[in-house]
Design a protein around this motif. Sequence first.
Motif: not given
Length: 246
Positions: A79-83, A88-91, A113-117
């Motif tokens: 559920e957290r990963i889907v959230g 990520a898709r919207k913002q 953090q790697m995703l954000v980077d």
Amino acid sequence: MDKLSVVGIVLALMALIGGAILKGAGAGALLSPAAFTIVIIGTLAAIFVHTPTQTFVHGMKMAKWVFVPPRQQPEALIERIVGWSGTARKQGLLALEGSVEGESDPFIRKGLQMLVDGAEPDAIRNILEVELQTREHLDLQGAKVFEGMGIYAPTLGIIGAVMGLMAVLKNLADPSKLGHGIAAAFIATIYGIGSANLFFLPMAAKLKAVVAEQTRIREMLIEGLISISQGENPRNIESKLRGYLH
């Protein structure tokens, strides 16, 4: 709390003590300082020589997992990963920075953090899989501490029995000591085989199962993070990750 482990330990003690009573030997017959010294202390000595200090210490810390394993909540994690995917898709991926700061699990925090980077999917997979494999190897080595004790204990039980019989042979001229001496000799065998098959080996197997479950959950997390980095639809991500559930 793993209630099955607690019940298993209780039943193991009941089997040993109850069996001794039902066989007419009595519970007191199982008490033998000599057998304890040879088998239990000897097993510890063997595992000290067998295992590096860091691995032994880690194995002892893991022992509590037999009764209180780390909490695994794969449904909640999905559920957290889907959230995170929806955010990520919207913002955009930078919107996940707040999730990184509030995450207590170092493995999850590192992946987010790697995703954000803006790391590439292949880079995320390679880095996290190396950390996953390293952690799994360390935990499995910790579980093998108890497996090693389960291997050495029966052999030391036989050594204890032989030493007891040697003492009996020295007293052949005194028949009154033979029965007690033979019984004492075989107590060491009980200590060795009993501790191995009722405690050490089952503990090792339970710890390996916990490690395998942790690895499965982390593999699921890695797949989810990579799917987010590739911009997959949240519903598709959820369907994919549910394949990891039993």
